[in-house]
Scaffold this motif. Structure first.
Motif, PDB file in Angstrom:
ATOM      1  N   SER A   1       5.152  -0.371   1.900  1.00 64.06           N
ATOM      2  CA  SER A   1       5.306   0.491   2.795  1.00 64.06           C
ATOM      3  C   SER A   1       6.698   0.705   3.137  1.00 64.06           C
ATOM      4  O   SER A   1       6.952   1.684   3.227  1.00 64.06           O
TER       5      SER A   1
ATOM      6  N   GLU B   1      -4.438   0.602  -2.645  1.00 63.94           N
ATOM      7  CA  GLU B   1      -5.118   1.473  -1.259  1.00 63.94           C
ATOM      8  C   GLU B   1      -4.567   1.225   0.265  1.00 63.94           C
ATOM      9  O   GLU B   1      -3.694   0.339   0.963  1.00 63.94           O
ATOM     10  N   GLY B   2      -3.886   2.630   0.290  1.00 66.73           N
ATOM     11  CA  GLY B   2      -3.220   3.127   1.233  1.00 66.73           C
ATOM     12  C   GLY B   2      -1.429   2.098   0.747  1.00 66.73           C
ATOM     13  O   GLY B   2      -0.930   2.535  -0.300  1.00 66.73           O
ATOM     14  N   SER B   3      -1.040   1.864   1.724  1.00 66.21           N
ATOM     15  CA  SER B   3       0.387   1.264   1.849  1.00 66.21           C
ATOM     16  C   SER B   3       0.115  -0.390   0.899  1.00 66.21           C
ATOM     17  O   SER B   3       0.984  -1.465   0.867  1.00 66.21           O
TER      18      SER B   3
END
Length: 324
Positions: A148, A124-126
């Motif tokens: 990230s 989910e995203g980073s």
């Protein structure tokens, strides 16, 4: 998504079984990712492994240097730091080398580190969601990891099926010139091979392996009777060797022998990752244990919840009846 790389372990020109397992592990992170294999070492065996990996990986990075002819984690770490792209995600097996190499590599990369992962739940995203196990596999821990800035992740051997497609038609890229100075304080001396003992279980096609569930030394004979009826050899987990009920040469696991049977009968073995690390080659695993939550059932093809002291004599008798 960071670039995905798989660190390949090998010995004497033969890639470890985890080499193809890491492909499917990476696909659980990103189904469409192109995974790059990284192979370190020196000599003709290195080229053999690299060419073999190019059948399954689109790209294989070769790092050839005399300082890492023997897998010295300190030297390999220096080479990888010089070669890996910033913010990359590196998967490696959670074996003896991976446990030595991974944590320090993550520090040098200023990246996240997660050890002994048994599954991935997606991103989910980073944020990458992973599953680890605690308390000898009795509890699953759901972990969130910030990727990230990249990550180093060691993956438990055997939990992902190997990718057998072998259709990548990849290329080998020599990165040796970028490895830099690999002088380190640790140096290789020699390999001391463990004594084979009366039976070389590394060559056995069928193994009956007993663990703590065997109860007492006198019950070893029950397991031996089953092994004889199956035409198998008898092996064990570490507690049996620690109790001096069987020789060290019979022990399967990270501190024992590595075996590649066709059939592995796990009798009264909980299935700690240290034990499962010693089982290679994707054998047909039959597990019998009184505890229905025993971790061994997660890797077994057939799992039976039963008392092995009752189960083994009945199976032995059935096999003998069948052979008459």
């Amino acid at each position: 998504m960071p670039q995905l790389l798989a660190y390949i372990t090998h010995k004497e020109g033969i890639a470890d079984d985890t080499a193809l397992e890491l492909i499917n592990a990476a696909r659980k992170i990103d189904a469409d990712a192109s995974v790059t294999a990284v192979v370190t070492g020196s000599g003709a065996g290195l080229d053999t492994v690299c060419n073999e990996m190019a059948i399954s990986y689109k790209e294989v990075w070769k790092i050839d240097h005399p300082a890492i002819a023997y897998p010295n984690a300190e030297a390999i770490r220096k080479a990888l730091v010089n070669i890996l792209p910033a913010d990359s995600m590196v998967l490696m097996p959670n074996d003896t080398l991976g446990m030595d190499l991974g944590p320090g590599l993550s520090i040098k990369m200023d990246a996240s580190f997660v050890a002994d992962v048994v599954d991935f739940e997606g991103t989910e995203g980073s944020t990458l969601k992973l599953i680890r196990q605690e308390y000898a596999g009795q509890v699953s821990t759901h972990v969130e990891c910030d990727i990230s800035a990249g990550a180093v992740i060691t993956v438990r051997p055997g939990v992902f099926r190997p990718d057998e497609s072998k259709s990548a038609n990849g290329q080998v890229v020599d990165k040796s010139g970028d490895a830099g100075d690999l002088s380190v304080g640790r140096r290789y001396l020699e390999i001391v091979e463990a004594e084979v003992g009366d039976t070389d279980i590394t060559r056995s096609e069928v193994l009956v392996s007993v663990g703590r569930g065997i109860g007492d030394e006198e019950n070893i004979e029950i397991a031996q009777d089953l092994a004889d009826a199956m035409g198998a050899d008898l092996a064990c987990s570490r507690p049996i060797v620690d109790a001096k009920w069987l020789q060290k040469s019979r022990q399967v696991g990270s501190s024992g022998r590595t075996v590649k049977p066709k059939v592995y009968m796990a009798m009264g073995i909980s299935g700690s990752f240290q034990h499962l690390m010693g089982i290679k080659g994707s054998p047909f695993i039959v597990a019998v244990n009184k505890n229905p939550r025993a971790p061994v059932f997660q890797v077994a093809h057939v799992g039976i919840v039963a008392d092995i002291l009752e189960f083994m004599p009945k199976l032995t008798e059935a096999l003998r009846q069948e052979s008459r």
